[in-house]
Scaffold this motif. Structure first.
Motif, mmCIF file in Angstrom:
data_model
loop_
_atom_site.group_PDB
_atom_site.id
_atom_site.type_symbol
_atom_site.label_atom_id
_atom_site.label_comp_id
_atom_site.label_asym_id
_atom_site.label_seq_id
_atom_site.Cartn_x
_atom_site.Cartn_y
_atom_site.Cartn_z
ATOM 1 N N LEU A 313 26.726 -5.112 -36.937
ATOM 2 C CA LEU A 313 26.779 -6.552 -36.697
ATOM 3 C C LEU A 313 26.901 -7.331 -38.000
ATOM 4 O O LEU A 313 27.697 -8.260 -38.112
ATOM 5 C CB LEU A 313 25.516 -6.998 -35.940
ATOM 6 C CG LEU A 313 25.532 -6.829 -34.425
ATOM 7 C CD1 LEU A 313 24.126 -7.009 -33.860
ATOM 8 C CD2 LEU A 313 26.489 -7.825 -33.784
ATOM 9 N N ARG A 314 26.113 -6.937 -38.982
ATOM 10 C CA ARG A 314 26.152 -7.647 -40.264
ATOM 11 C C ARG A 314 27.496 -7.472 -40.955
ATOM 12 O O ARG A 314 28.006 -8.402 -41.592
ATOM 13 C CB ARG A 314 25.000 -7.182 -41.156
ATOM 14 C CG ARG A 314 23.617 -7.595 -40.652
ATOM 15 C CD ARG A 314 22.558 -7.398 -41.722
ATOM 16 N NE ARG A 314 22.418 -5.993 -42.096
ATOM 17 C CZ ARG A 314 21.542 -5.162 -41.539
ATOM 18 N NH1 ARG A 314 20.747 -5.582 -40.570
ATOM 19 N NH2 ARG A 314 21.453 -3.902 -41.955
ATOM 20 N N THR A 326 20.217 -10.247 -38.537
ATOM 21 C CA THR A 326 19.427 -9.614 -37.485
ATOM 22 C C THR A 326 17.981 -9.559 -37.948
ATOM 23 O O THR A 326 17.700 -9.296 -39.123
ATOM 24 C CB THR A 326 19.922 -8.192 -37.172
ATOM 25 O OG1 THR A 326 19.837 -7.386 -38.348
ATOM 26 C CG2 THR A 326 21.359 -8.234 -36.668
ATOM 27 N N VAL A 335 19.627 -11.423 -32.746
ATOM 28 C CA VAL A 335 20.725 -11.977 -33.535
ATOM 29 C C VAL A 335 20.449 -13.453 -33.786
ATOM 30 O O VAL A 335 20.195 -14.216 -32.856
ATOM 31 C CB VAL A 335 22.065 -11.812 -32.794
ATOM 32 C CG1 VAL A 335 23.200 -12.461 -33.581
ATOM 33 C CG2 VAL A 335 22.359 -10.338 -32.568
ATOM 34 N N PHE A 390 30.569 -3.192 -30.863
ATOM 35 C CA PHE A 390 31.141 -3.736 -32.095
ATOM 36 C C PHE A 390 32.474 -4.429 -31.840
ATOM 37 O O PHE A 390 32.749 -5.503 -32.387
ATOM 38 C CB PHE A 390 31.314 -2.623 -33.132
ATOM 39 C CG PHE A 390 30.025 -2.022 -33.607
ATOM 40 C CD1 PHE A 390 28.913 -2.826 -33.838
ATOM 41 C CD2 PHE A 390 29.913 -0.649 -33.820
ATOM 42 C CE1 PHE A 390 27.716 -2.267 -34.281
ATOM 43 C CE2 PHE A 390 28.725 -0.097 -34.262
ATOM 44 C CZ PHE A 390 27.625 -0.907 -34.491
ATOM 45 N N ALA A 393 31.675 -7.623 -30.102
ATOM 46 C CA ALA A 393 30.926 -8.521 -30.983
ATOM 47 C C ALA A 393 31.869 -9.253 -31.921
ATOM 48 O O ALA A 393 31.681 -10.451 -32.207
ATOM 49 C CB ALA A 393 29.880 -7.732 -31.774
ATOM 50 N N GLU A 394 32.879 -8.555 -32.432
ATOM 51 C CA GLU A 394 33.838 -9.216 -33.312
ATOM 52 C C GLU A 394 34.587 -10.316 -32.558
ATOM 53 O O GLU A 394 34.738 -11.435 -33.070
ATOM 54 C CB GLU A 394 34.821 -8.203 -33.885
ATOM 55 C CG GLU A 394 35.845 -8.829 -34.825
ATOM 56 C CD GLU A 394 36.471 -7.840 -35.778
ATOM 57 O OE1 GLU A 394 37.305 -8.263 -36.604
ATOM 58 O OE2 GLU A 394 36.129 -6.636 -35.713
ATOM 59 N N MET A 397 32.050 -13.221 -31.911
ATOM 60 C CA MET A 397 31.757 -14.025 -33.103
ATOM 61 C C MET A 397 32.908 -14.953 -33.434
ATOM 62 O O MET A 397 32.693 -16.107 -33.826
ATOM 63 C CB MET A 397 31.464 -13.103 -34.293
ATOM 64 C CG MET A 397 30.055 -12.577 -34.336
ATOM 65 S SD MET A 397 29.757 -11.713 -35.906
ATOM 66 C CE MET A 397 28.903 -10.259 -35.311
#
Length: 407
Positions: A313-314, A326, A335, A390, A393-394, A397
């Motif tokens: 995530l980072r 996180t 998050v 992942f 998540a991209e 975001m």
């Protein structure tokens, strides 16, 4: 759940859940924590089926309850004795009742923004507010008498000096110091839990750990083993029942014995009972869950899976120039959108929670279910589910950034 992505669950297996319209989701809520082995784990399913075949309820002491209590006493440092109830809210409520009965005092110290369930005592200053007056305790639910609020003292989590200041004038009135050792996803500052232990010893109050979330996750013995601080009592739930409604109060024998029916009448006997307490079906599921956790060394595996999730995530956030961090133990991640230390509820309340909420919606739209910002890791999560996480998540975001929620 937002109406935008609301659905009804039809079934679950391992790290996946399916909606009634046959959409599949990688589940990173996991029943809000209990499903640490994943959905429909074969050992748990088998234990439930075997017990159901010989009886689902007796309202009597039963073998499964005895076995689960013995397992708790083996694993949890403070557990000299165990008493079962139905959920974590009840466990915290009964722990406070026991503390009042044992000490003969009335007041409870809890921490701003901490969640301890649904009881009248737990819903005091539940929603943290920036710059709250520490002494102004308010109920976050209608139907709670003002007199209850008057028995609760609120302190800022991770501020041991302020906690001492608030306690000193009323030290002789404090029955219990109630704390989530990891409050939501805020790790305790160095010395904070040790400071609470010393404060309880000095004032004669009982230190009560709410380990409903942390129990059996951070270590086999919970947060008290992980951080090396032993409370007088603890509340256990979630993982304990393996997905069924089982919880417990565990702790010092001299305190727990106040619940024994028929004990000498010294004015300290505390009522603790319930029709379904120690239900054999739930205890069978919980015992199977704890056995698997112990056999597999689950806390270390959960930590590794959570660290992989947090690092990924980072890295995505860095690549997209999104201010994301996180917080929390690896297996109970949260998050947060924003920069700077997040160590208590007041600071979190001032962060971009609208962005975190939107992130959860965008993830769910893309087939990864998580509550806004909160992630529970299970042993069932795999490289496949993490890679899907992942990828989505991209995309999520980017959506949050492009919607202008980070400005």
């Amino acid at each position: 759940m937002s109406d935008e992505v609301a659905f009804t669950v039809a079934r679950g297996k391992g790290p996946w859940i399916w909606s009634t319209d046959e959409r599949r989701f990688a589940d990173y809520l996991m029943g809000a924590g209990p499903m640490v082995l994943g959905h429909a784990h074969p050992r748990v399913v088998s234990a439930i089926a075997e017990q159901a075949a010989i009886g689902t309820h007796y309202f009597l002491l039963n073998q499964r309850a005895q076995e689960l209590a013995a397992k708790i006493c083996h694993l949890v440092p403070c557990a000299e004795s165990v008493k079962f109830c139905a959920n974590g809210s009840e466990a915290n409520f009964y722990a406070l009742r026991l503390a009042r009965a044992f000490t003969g005092r009335t007041k409870v110290l809890k921490f701003d923004g901490a969640f301890h369930g649904h009881s009248d005592y737990a819903v005091q200053s539940l929603r943290a507010e920036p710059d709250r007056n520490d002494r102004h305790v308010v109920s976050d639910s209608a139907g709670v008498p003002r007199q209850i609020s008057d028995t609760v003292v609120i302190a800022p989590y991770n501020d041991i000096e302020r906690t001492r200041q608030l306690t000193e004038p009323i030290a002789h009135e404090i029955a219990a110091i109630l704390v989530e050792p990891v409050q939501r996803a805020f790790m305790p500052a160095p010395g904070f839990l040790e400071g609470l232990r010393a404060l309880a010893d000095k004032t004669g109050a009982l230190l009560v750990f709410d380990e409903v979330v942390t129990g059996f996750r951070l270590a086999l013995g919970g947060a008290q083993e992980y951080f090396g601080v032993t409370p007088d009592l603890c509340a256990l739930g979630k993982v304990l029942g393996g997905g069924l409604p089982v919880a417990a109060v565990a702790g010092r024998a001299d305190v727990m014995e106040l619940t024994i029916p028929g004990r000498p009448d010294d004015g300290r006997s505390a009522f603790m009972s319930g029709t379904l307490n120690g239900n054999p079906l739930g205890c069978a599921a919980g015992l199977a869950t704890l056995e698997v956790i112990e056999e597999l060394g689950a806390p270390a595996k959960l930590k590794e899976k959570g660290e992989t999730l947090a690092a990924g995530l980072r890295e995505i956030a860095k690549r997209l120039s999104v201010p994301l961090q996180t917080i929390g133990p690896p297996s109970i991640l949260q998050v947060v959108f924003g920069v700077g230390p997040i160590d208590n509820a007041e600071v979190l309340a001032a962060s971009r929670q609208d962005a975190a909420h939107r992130f959860g919606i965008e993830m769910t739209r893309r087939g990864v279910f998580c509550s806004p910002g909160k992630l529970y890791v299970s042993l069932a999560h795999t490289d496949e589910t993490h890679n899907l996480f992942f990828e989505m998540a991209e995309q999520s975001m980017r959506a949050v950034r492009d919607q202008g929620l980070l400005g």
